[in-house]
Design a protein around this motif. Structure first.
Motif, mmCIF file in Angstrom:
data_model
loop_
_atom_site.group_PDB
_atom_site.id
_atom_site.type_symbol
_atom_site.label_atom_id
_atom_site.label_comp_id
_atom_site.label_asym_id
_atom_site.label_seq_id
_atom_site.Cartn_x
_atom_site.Cartn_y
_atom_site.Cartn_z
ATOM 1 N N ALA A 5 0.806 -1.220 0.000
ATOM 2 C CA ALA A 5 0.000 0.000 0.000
ATOM 3 C C ALA A 5 0.841 1.273 0.000
ATOM 4 C CB ALA A 5 -0.941 0.013 1.206
ATOM 5 N N GLY A 6 2.159 1.155 0.208
ATOM 6 C CA GLY A 6 3.030 2.331 0.231
ATOM 7 C C GLY A 6 4.189 2.142 1.180
ATOM 8 N N GLU A 7 4.905 3.224 1.408
ATOM 9 C CA GLU A 7 6.065 3.213 2.287
ATOM 10 C C GLU A 7 5.745 4.016 3.535
ATOM 11 O OE1 GLU A 7 9.943 5.501 1.564
ATOM 12 O OE2 GLU A 7 10.370 3.487 0.792
ATOM 13 N N LEU A 8 6.177 3.510 4.685
ATOM 14 C CA LEU A 8 5.908 4.170 5.963
ATOM 15 C C LEU A 8 7.214 4.428 6.668
ATOM 16 C CD1 LEU A 8 3.704 5.123 7.922
ATOM 17 C CD2 LEU A 8 3.663 2.813 8.864
ATOM 18 N N GLY A 9 7.406 5.628 7.148
ATOM 19 C CA GLY A 9 8.621 5.982 7.862
ATOM 20 C C GLY A 9 8.868 7.462 7.742
ATOM 21 N N PRO A 10 9.969 7.920 8.219
ATOM 22 C CA PRO A 10 11.093 7.184 8.795
ATOM 23 C C PRO A 10 10.871 6.856 10.276
ATOM 24 C CG PRO A 10 11.599 9.519 8.779
ATOM 25 C CD PRO A 10 10.241 9.362 8.123
ATOM 26 N N PHE A 11 11.569 5.821 10.708
ATOM 27 C CA PHE A 11 11.576 5.428 12.109
ATOM 28 C C PHE A 11 13.012 5.222 12.541
ATOM 29 C CE2 PHE A 11 7.649 3.640 10.315
ATOM 30 C CZ PHE A 11 6.718 4.289 11.111
ATOM 31 N N GLY A 12 13.280 5.427 13.824
ATOM 32 C CA GLY A 12 14.580 5.097 14.388
ATOM 33 C C GLY A 12 14.674 3.599 14.610
ATOM 34 N N SER A 13 15.838 3.140 15.022
ATOM 35 C CA SER A 13 16.084 1.699 15.153
ATOM 36 C C SER A 13 15.192 1.033 16.201
ATOM 37 C CB SER A 13 17.555 1.434 15.455
ATOM 38 O OG SER A 13 17.928 2.071 16.658
ATOM 39 N N SER A 14 14.874 1.714 17.284
ATOM 40 C CA SER A 14 13.989 1.124 18.294
ATOM 41 C C SER A 14 12.538 1.186 17.856
ATOM 42 C CB SER A 14 14.134 1.848 19.634
ATOM 43 O OG SER A 14 15.426 1.704 20.136
ATOM 44 N N CYS A 15 12.146 2.312 17.278
ATOM 45 C CA CYS A 15 10.743 2.475 16.892
ATOM 46 C C CYS A 15 10.351 1.574 15.727
ATOM 47 C CB CYS A 15 10.439 3.940 16.586
ATOM 48 S SG CYS A 15 10.304 4.942 18.096
ATOM 49 N N ILE A 16 11.257 1.280 14.818
ATOM 50 C CA ILE A 16 10.907 0.377 13.718
ATOM 51 C C ILE A 16 10.543 -0.994 14.274
ATOM 52 C CG2 ILE A 16 13.283 -0.378 13.205
ATOM 53 C CD1 ILE A 16 10.489 0.133 10.629
ATOM 54 N N ARG A 17 11.230 -1.416 15.323
ATOM 55 C CA ARG A 17 10.916 -2.703 15.943
ATOM 56 C C ARG A 17 9.567 -2.635 16.661
ATOM 57 N NH1 ARG A 17 14.684 -6.331 15.737
ATOM 58 N NH2 ARG A 17 14.040 -7.421 17.611
ATOM 59 N N LYS A 18 9.275 -1.508 17.275
ATOM 60 C CA LYS A 18 7.995 -1.328 17.967
ATOM 61 C C LYS A 18 6.840 -1.308 16.965
ATOM 62 C CE LYS A 18 5.292 0.026 21.416
ATOM 63 N NZ LYS A 18 4.870 -0.853 22.464
ATOM 64 N N VAL A 19 7.008 -0.564 15.885
ATOM 65 C CA VAL A 19 5.955 -0.418 14.891
ATOM 66 C C VAL A 19 5.636 -1.745 14.209
ATOM 67 C CG1 VAL A 19 5.428 0.630 12.638
ATOM 68 C CG2 VAL A 19 6.330 2.032 14.488
ATOM 69 N N THR A 20 6.639 -2.548 13.963
ATOM 70 C CA THR A 20 6.413 -3.837 13.312
ATOM 71 C C THR A 20 6.042 -4.937 14.298
ATOM 72 O OG1 THR A 20 8.768 -4.361 13.391
ATOM 73 C CG2 THR A 20 7.951 -3.321 11.375
ATOM 74 N N GLY A 21 6.093 -4.620 15.597
ATOM 75 C CA GLY A 21 5.699 -5.602 16.599
ATOM 76 C C GLY A 21 6.814 -6.532 17.014
ATOM 77 N N ARG A 22 8.028 -6.205 16.657
ATOM 78 C CA ARG A 22 9.176 -7.055 17.013
ATOM 79 C C ARG A 22 9.687 -6.779 18.420
ATOM 80 N NH1 ARG A 22 12.535 -9.077 12.194
ATOM 81 N NH2 ARG A 22 10.815 -9.772 10.924
ATOM 82 N N ASP A 23 9.323 -5.623 18.957
ATOM 83 C CA ASP A 23 9.841 -5.217 20.250
ATOM 84 C C ASP A 23 8.683 -4.694 21.077
ATOM 85 O OD1 ASP A 23 11.815 -4.793 22.117
ATOM 86 O OD2 ASP A 23 12.507 -2.913 21.254
ATOM 87 N N ALA A 24 8.653 -5.052 22.329
ATOM 88 C CA ALA A 24 7.523 -4.649 23.199
ATOM 89 C C ALA A 24 7.637 -3.228 23.704
ATOM 90 C CB ALA A 24 7.424 -5.610 24.374
ATOM 91 N N GLY A 25 8.769 -2.585 23.568
ATOM 92 C CA GLY A 25 8.870 -1.246 24.131
ATOM 93 C C GLY A 25 9.960 -0.443 23.507
ATOM 94 N N GLY A 26 10.213 0.716 24.129
ATOM 95 C CA GLY A 26 11.368 1.502 23.764
ATOM 96 C C GLY A 26 11.132 2.593 22.763
ATOM 97 N N ASP A 27 11.348 3.824 23.197
ATOM 98 C CA ASP A 27 11.407 4.957 22.293
ATOM 99 C C ASP A 27 12.855 5.163 21.916
ATOM 100 O OD1 ASP A 27 8.724 5.513 22.257
ATOM 101 O OD2 ASP A 27 8.825 6.917 23.929
ATOM 102 N N ASP A 28 13.079 5.788 20.781
ATOM 103 C CA ASP A 28 14.436 6.053 20.346
ATOM 104 C C ASP A 28 15.053 7.177 21.157
ATOM 105 O OD1 ASP A 28 14.729 4.201 18.331
ATOM 106 O OD2 ASP A 28 13.657 5.443 16.895
ATOM 107 N N ALA A 29 16.338 7.056 21.385
ATOM 108 C CA ALA A 29 17.100 8.123 22.023
ATOM 109 C C ALA A 29 18.407 8.261 21.280
ATOM 110 C CB ALA A 29 17.337 7.789 23.493
ATOM 111 N N GLU A 30 18.321 8.139 19.960
ATOM 112 C CA GLU A 30 19.527 8.149 19.149
ATOM 113 C C GLU A 30 19.527 9.380 18.264
ATOM 114 O OE1 GLU A 30 18.842 5.372 15.543
ATOM 115 O OE2 GLU A 30 17.827 4.505 17.257
ATOM 116 N N THR A 31 20.682 9.677 17.697
ATOM 117 C CA THR A 31 20.754 10.790 16.760
ATOM 118 C C THR A 31 21.280 10.307 15.446
ATOM 119 O OG1 THR A 31 22.938 11.377 17.583
ATOM 120 C CG2 THR A 31 21.050 12.559 18.505
#
Length: 132
Positions: free
Chosen positions: A106-132
């Motif tokens: 249906a399209g492309e979604l993003g951008p996400f940081g390394s922690s949030c991409i895992r959260k959005v796809t359901g691979r990770d139960a938590g964590g907001d990004d704190a990276e630059t």
């Protein structure tokens, strides 16, 4: 990514995102967290959940969703693209230099940081990004 132009495009992108979650069951609040990467409109969020249920993508019971995806989930090797640049994470708002984008039919979604991409796809139960 450019925002999906229409309400229908946003709906399709969000339904497809729900269909590609890693875990078969999640809290409604977690599903809404993912949908909010596409839209923050409460009426469209309800429409997305209704459409996903009508299409057999999810089942809703109380405050939980069961994903009926038949084993499909985001493949990190073929569906997640990394790009270098100046980005703001679509989920948490953090400034990032590596953006992760999910390629869906249906399209492309993003951008996400390394922690949030895992959260959005359901691979990770938590964590907001704190990276630059």
């Amino acid at each position: 990514m450019n925002e999906p132009a229409s309400r229908e495009e946003k709906l399709e992108l969000a339904v497809e995102l729900l269909a590609h979650l890693e875990h078969e069951e999640l809290a409604l609040s977690d599903a809404i967290d993912r949908i909010e990467t596409v839209t923050t409109s409460p009426s469209l969020t309800r429409e997305i959940l209704d459409a996903a249920e009508k299409r057999g993508v999810i089942e809703r019971e109380n405050a939980r969703l069961r994903v009926r995806r038949g084993g499909t989930y985001v493949n990190y090797e073929s569906q997640v693209v990394r790009r270098e640049g100046e980005f703001e994470c679509r989920r948490c708002g953090t400034t990032i230099t590596t953006g992760h984008f999910v390629k869906l039919d249906a399209g492309e979604l993003g951008p996400f940081g390394s922690s949030c991409i895992r959260k959005v796809t359901g691979r990770d139960a938590g964590g907001d990004d704190a990276e630059t």
